[in-house]
Each structure stands twice: as C-alpha cells, then as structure tokens.
Design an enzyme around this catalytic site. Structure first.
Site, PDB file in Angstrom:
ATOM      1  CB  SER A 157      -0.939  -0.042   1.213  1.00  0.00           C
ATOM      2  OG  SER A 157      -1.909   0.963   1.157  1.00  0.00           O
ATOM      3  NE  ARG A 227      -8.710   1.228  11.229  1.00  0.00           N
ATOM      4  CZ  ARG A 227      -7.638   0.868  10.554  1.00  0.00           C
ATOM      5  NH1 ARG A 227      -7.127   1.690   9.647  1.00  0.00           N
ATOM      6  NH2 ARG A 227      -7.057  -0.288  10.767  1.00  0.00           N
ATOM      7  CG  ASP A 322      -6.315  -3.576  -3.623  1.00  0.00           C
ATOM      8  OD1 ASP A 322      -7.141  -2.695  -3.322  1.00  0.00           O
ATOM      9  OD2 ASP A 322      -5.088  -3.462  -3.423  1.00  0.00           O
ATOM     10  CG  HIS A 355      -5.724  -2.070   0.029  1.00  0.00           C
ATOM     11  ND1 HIS A 355      -4.787  -2.053  -0.992  1.00  0.00           N
ATOM     12  CD2 HIS A 355      -5.210  -1.271   1.011  1.00  0.00           C
ATOM     13  CE1 HIS A 355      -3.782  -1.266  -0.667  1.00  0.00           C
ATOM     14  NE2 HIS A 355      -4.013  -0.790   0.550  1.00  0.00           N
ATOM     15  CG  ASP A 356      -6.902  -4.792   5.154  1.00  0.00           C
ATOM     16  OD1 ASP A 356      -6.138  -3.860   4.860  1.00  0.00           O
ATOM     17  OD2 ASP A 356      -7.683  -4.747   6.131  1.00  0.00           O
TER      18      ASP A 356
END
Length: 383
Positions: A157, A227, A322, A355-356
C-alpha cells in the site's frame, strides 16, 4: 498470548529510537531542526552489511512489524505473517528494519511531539510531509545503522509507494524494490474517500482546529468515523459477505436505529479501537501525504521518465479483489519499469480479501513472495 512463543516468530522485541540533530529540509520548504525516528530491528546484520531489508509501513501502521512486545501481548506486529524465521522475509537470512514514518504517532516526531520553538505540541503547525521526506529520513537512519545499500526495500500500500520512491531518489542504495498492492498515484475516488475521513475528524467538536492537546481531549467521534469508512475500503464485498453476511446481532431488534447487523458491530469496534491508538493530526497528515504522492508529476506526468534513473530489480504484486489499489494500477508501474528495460517480476494474486490481502496468509501470495525473497537471500549470501 501463549506461554511459549511460536517457533516462526522473531520473539520478544523492543522498540528503539534514533534522534537526529541535523536539520531536515522538507519538500514543502520547511525545515525540522531535528527529529526522532522510532524503529525496530529483527535478525542479524552480516559482516558485509549486505543483508539489510527496509520495511515501509502503510497509512495507519507503525514500526512494530513483527514479534511481540511482551508475553502478555495478544497480537503480534502488523506484518508478522511475512516477517520471521522461515517466512517470506526470513530473519534467519535478513536483518530487517522498520521505522515509524516521520509525522507518525508511535514514537517518531509528529504533530503530538513538542515543538522546541514553542514548548507545546506541534499540532496543526507540524509541517506538511511528502513521501520523498520519509525516504530522505529513512536514508538518514540507514546511514546511522551503517547500511550503504538495502538488499531490498519492501512495502504494501503506502509502503509500496515508498519503495517506489526509494528506487527514484536513491537508485544506488537498494538492490531490489518489492511493491505490493500499491499505485503510482491515487485515483480521484481514493482522494475523495480520504477527504470524507478528514472532514469527519475536523467536524468533531473536540478537534479544536488541531489544538485538541491543549484541551486534554481527542476528537474520538471523528476518528471512529474515519476508521470505519477507511476499513470498508480495505475489504472487498465478497470478504465482508463471507465474514458477516446479513447476520443480525444476537437479540438485535428488527426496527429502529440501534445496531442490528454483525458488520455494524465490527465496524464500531474497529473505529473505537483505532480512536484509542492513533492521533487525529497524524491521520490528517498521512492521508494528505498519500493524496499527493505522484512521482510522475515532476516529469511531465510521465511515469516512465520518472523511473528512468531506477537501477534496482522489482517485484510487483497485486490482488484481484483490491478495488482501492486495483491490479490495473500495479500494471501501470510494471509497464513503466519494462519501458526502462528493468528487471521486473509481476504477480497478480487471486484473492477475495480486498486491499488488506497483503497482510494475510494467502498461500499463492506467500509462495511468490517467499520465492523472490529467497532469490535475494541467495544474492546476499554470494556477495
């Protein structure tokens, strides 16, 4: 935390800090008279100092990439999946360094640090930071550790963006760059997500225009919302459905505005946890740094020209699900590297985790990553 540490863990680790007295000129034109970087190391530096790996962290991570700070820890470092004996970044072979980025809130100089000119926290007066500034400060840390050339600079990232910037700014100081789930610059949609998150923080009555330290409060509600929004973008629709579906909380009402679905509970938990661990001004600064990353901009928006001076070898990895930093963005990087006749390995990994995914135990991902890092280990052993 088990009584016995896992055999593939780097074990108990202690954060370190390096303070630099020399001024650091920033790209904004401002200067920090001095600064501190918090960092951790794993493994042993060889006699030739040729086996050092720099890990660059993502937006809300820090220097604690692997291992445990105490036997009471319930959770290891953020990239413990990939760092340790027998793991892709194998500490039996490599000396690994991970620092908390300048502007951070976990020991490095940042908005919550005391401004020597005023004796008060910098707050909103902390200077703007760009990725180049992080790379320059990391180079200073490398000098202090006696590392002239990294065997690899590695990151996922925003960390992958730093690895890319390293290859441009210090082409002779890294042999390999590992760029995972990254992009050559943010899309307009990504900038929009970051702006909504920043607005949530700045709209919190406890934000006090960034000077909340003086009021002994934190903009907790804004941080929670930021968050929650960000976390949604790090996951894929498939991964959220697999984890939560449309399941209701046990005993949840079926009408009204109270929390009903399991995914709501999960997001609120993540938001509250983050608000207790992260600094709001750092979040604003880091997201702006992410927004402004665009190495091609000073080269007529030509990424190939921007990477012309790169001399390193590259591993570029993307993940199919992602949608925040899509595989197409990684392929932009790959094309620019190939147009410069650089040595590039590209892997597009099938994964549902979004994405994680770069943080997770995905077999194909770990196999590709391990194979490439073994290649680097063999090079350092032969040097």
């Amino acid at each position: 935390m088990p009584e016995v540490l896992p055999t593939d863990s780097v074990g108990l680790v202690s954060p370190q800090a390096m303070t630099f007295q020399q001024p650091l000129a920033l790209e904004s034109g401002a200067t920090l008279a001095g600064y501190t970087l918090a960092y951790e190391t794993y493994g042993e530096l060889n006699a030739e100092h040729s086996n050092a790996i720099l890990i660059c962290h993502a937006l809300s991570s820090n220097h604690h990439a692997a291992g445990f700070h105490s036997m009471e820890d319930r959770k290891p470092g953020w990239w413990d999946t990939c760092v340790g004996p027998g793991k892709p970044i194998d500490t039996n072979h490599f000396f690994v360094v991970c620092s908390n980025n300048l502007g951070g809130c976990h020991g490095s100089t940042g908005p919550a640090s005391v401004n020597p000119a005023t004796g008060k926290p910098y707050g909103r007066d902390f200077p703007d930071i760009v990725v180049k500034d992080w790379v320059h400060s990391q180079a200073q840390l490398a000098d202090a550790l006696g590392i002239e050339c990294w065997a690899a600079v590695v990151g996922g990232s925003l960390g992958g963006m730093q690895a890319l910037q390293w290859s441009i700014d210090y082409p002779q100081r890294l042999a390999h760059a590992v760029v995972i789930a990254a992009a050559p610059h943010l899309s307009t949609q990504n900038i929009a997500f970051n702006e909504v998150a920043r607005t949530a923080i700045k709209s919190d009555p406890d934000f006090h225009d960034g000077d909340y330290y003086q009021h002994n409060v934190i903009p907790e509600r804004g941080l929670r919302l930021a968050r929650m929004l960000g976390h949604i973008t790090y996951l894929s629709d498939d991964s959220m459905h697999a984890k939560f579906g449309r399941e209701l909380q046990a005993g949840s009402p079926t009408t009204g505005f109270d929390m009903e679905f399991q995914v709501e509970s999960y997001l609120r938990y993540q938001g509250s946890k983050f608000a207790g661990e992260f600094d709001a001004n750092t979040y604003l600064l880091m997201t702006k740094t992410l927004d402004h990353f665009d190495p091609a901009k000073e080269y007529g928006n030509d990424l190939t020209r921007a990477l012309k001076q790169a001399q390193t070898k590259f591993l570029v990895i993307s993940f199919t699900s992602d949608w925040r930093f899509s595989p197409a963005r990684s392929r932009e990087i790959v094309r620019a590297l190939l147009e410069n006749n650089l040595d590039v390995v590209y892997a597009g990994i099938e994964a549902d985790e979004g994405h994680d995914a770069f943080l997770m135990k995905i077999p194909q991902y770990l196999e590709v990553f391990s194979a490439y890092m073994q290649r680097i280990a063999a090079e350092t052993a032969a040097s």
